[in-house]
Write an enzyme that holds these catalytic residues in place. Sequence first.
Site, short mmCIF file in Angstrom:
data_model
loop_
_atom_site.label_atom_id
_atom_site.label_comp_id
_atom_site.label_asym_id
_atom_site.label_seq_id
_atom_site.Cartn_x
_atom_site.Cartn_y
_atom_site.Cartn_z
N HIS A 64 0.27 -1.36 0.41
CA HIS A 64 0.32 0.05 -0.10
C HIS A 64 0.84 1.27 -0.60
CE1 HIS A 64 -2.79 3.18 0.98
NE2 HIS A 64 -2.46 3.08 1.66
N HIS A 89 3.77 7.14 4.90
CA HIS A 89 2.35 7.57 5.71
C HIS A 89 1.26 7.04 6.47
CE1 HIS A 89 0.57 5.66 2.77
NE2 HIS A 89 -0.79 5.51 3.93
N GLU A 93 1.08 5.77 12.24
CA GLU A 93 -0.21 5.43 12.76
C GLU A 93 -0.22 4.04 12.83
OE1 GLU A 93 -3.27 6.85 13.39
OE2 GLU A 93 -4.01 5.36 12.99
N ASP A 94 0.32 3.09 12.25
CA ASP A 94 -0.01 1.61 12.67
C ASP A 94 0.68 1.05 13.66
OD1 ASP A 94 -2.35 2.20 11.57
OD2 ASP A 94 -1.46 1.75 9.12
#
Length: 739
Positions: A64, A89, A93-94
């Site tokens: 991705h 990116h 966050e993950d």
Amino acid sequence: MALLDGEVYEAYRHELLKRYRQLLRTLGKNISKDKTKLIREAFDFAARAHEGTVRKSGEPYIFHPLAVAQIAAGELRLGATSVICALLHDVVEDTDITLDEIERRFSPKVANIISGLTKIQVVFDSVPTANNSLQAENFKKMLLTLGEDLRVILIKLCDRLHNMRTLGSVHDRTKLKIASETMYIYAPLAHRLGLNAVKSEMEDLALKYTDLTQYRFISRKISESKQNRQRYIREFIEPLKTELSNSGLNIAEIKGRPKSIYSINRKMKNQGIPFEEVFDAFAIRVIIEAPIEREKSDCWRVYSIITDKYRTHEGRLRDWLSRPKNNGYSALHSTVLGPKGRWVEVQIRSKRMDDIAERGLAAHWRYKAEHGDQTGQNPQDNAFDNWLNAVKDTIENNDLTALDLVNEFKTTLLGEDIYVFTPKGDVKSLPVGAVALDFGFNIHTEIGLRTIGAKVNNKLVSIQQELKNGDIVEIITTSKGRATNNWLEIVKTGRAKSKIREYLKDEKTKLSGRGKTIMERMFMKHDVDFTEHNINLLTKNYKYVTPSEFFHAVAEGKIRMTREVLLGIIEEKNIPAVNSKKEKKKNTQIVFGEDYEMPYSLAKCCNPLPGEAIFGFVTVGEGVKIHRTTCPNASKLMSQYGYRIIPASWQNVYETSFEAHIQVKGLDDVGIVSRITDIISKDMEVNMKSINIRANEDGTFGGQLEIMVNNSEDLETLVNKIKATHKYIEVSRVENIHP
Ligand code: MN
């Protein structure tokens, strides 16, 4: 490369390397060795951070970010820094990686962009509340980043585009939500940034996920009509050939540009016309190769050659050469009467203009980011910077709810601009639809607040007069501010709205201060203590929510009290019994978002039943309405009010009957009505509310049934049983286009 050692990537090693090399190739040779090294590090870093995570499709997650980076480099032509950020990116966050770490390993600039991207995502997972939809909060966060580094939003658009492209494998409910968000804000935003290709693809994909049948139908039709289109273009060019080749112009390409699937669908639906009629109106695009100083005159020469052969449509010449659109678009459009007596739109532009038309200001902005701001002379820069400033103004300048902010942003900042002039000849740009009053606020808040009218092209007009491109506007003021609540309905720009709100708030504060003084004096006069308790009693008695609203009403003279009334209330003698409001039944049959409850009602247009896919729509005065995802109104609601859509699902259904409307029609048959009613009442023990079946003179019958069923399965069984009564009978749900 370190990731090659990871067992997880074993099976994907070859494919990943291939795509990684393609990314480098796309970036081209202009990237320095240092940058290439950093990109490699970012890829490695992200691959390791996401190791073990897979996407819904089953492939490792790293595909991705790699794809997002490819879109950034290839389709938006962003530079190395953006590519690095695209690769990273989702890392903060993950995974456990922190922004500090990103800053240490890469740069503060990279960390800053990642921080912006992360901020947008954090709200994605929070739970919506009744007044503030999750989407609105989300969009607000995203809009805030517009004021910081534009790359955040550009990478976000790449991210969203890739998500849309790979939406096939996610849950239907998520599909719907992502598609509606995309239609509501991402596609218009892409349009505003001049990213036409991104915008069109987003719209087409959104249609695909909300109406697959129509999407397939139109794309099939487009490819079927390809030959006709090409033949027509050949016919169109034939008589121009000699002239064009003698002219010495360098024609790079002449092509027929079909409309996008989405826009064909919209036209078919809006105008109720068949595919062929919409499709006839495809445009012929002539792209020339010319040095920048000659491109405008060359475009005009092409125009003159074409219009020598074909009659032009009066009033259909659009010159975006001398004044490009606010998103940077520049071209010459004209409609001419082509072969076979057909009106055809012709778009003439240079290769450079074509590039901007497809890739927009991102291309321009990339230059600015990598080479510093040396582009001040370009008028497109100014238009764009002005827009960004207006965005910042709107974001910083108000205390609006997220929903209002997003609305405002959409209406005033994502639309087209008009240019109007002051009497001295200064140009001001305003959104389409702006009125004279907006112009006043555009000049200065003080002027806006004191506006009583205007002269537009020397004619006296009211503050509500809508302005047009090229108008010369002079504002007429008075000495005192006169803004009223009504003004909020009149103005179109966010700036004017927020200034008017500020003013009204100030006025209100002043007024309620006056009301408070009046009450204080009155209390003193009648020898009553001016306490919070007593004020609350009065506020409650007159049915105001806050004391300040009560004071406000006092100052406006809406409340007058005699001594007796005052004492009566204070001593709690006269307080009317508190309205015994009907207690709202707690509805837990439907949950929103992950697991969130709020009051709702079932939409009358589609009467959703338990078992059917549904969504919630936040209405203005009637709370949340539940629609079926197949409701005929769904696509309109989703595309126009996407931010009001909340995912919903059935849960713990305890009610046993739901209203359903079905219609039947068929060939007349004696006793059909009694057979249908028998099935309903005896066979199925379904409760019938009404039945209205009529035999027509032409030997057919038709009518409607209103019944109560437990769920969609019941209804299906019932429909099938009715169908079985007669060879020539059609049974379907009743659906209303107007909710
Ligand atoms: Mn992502």
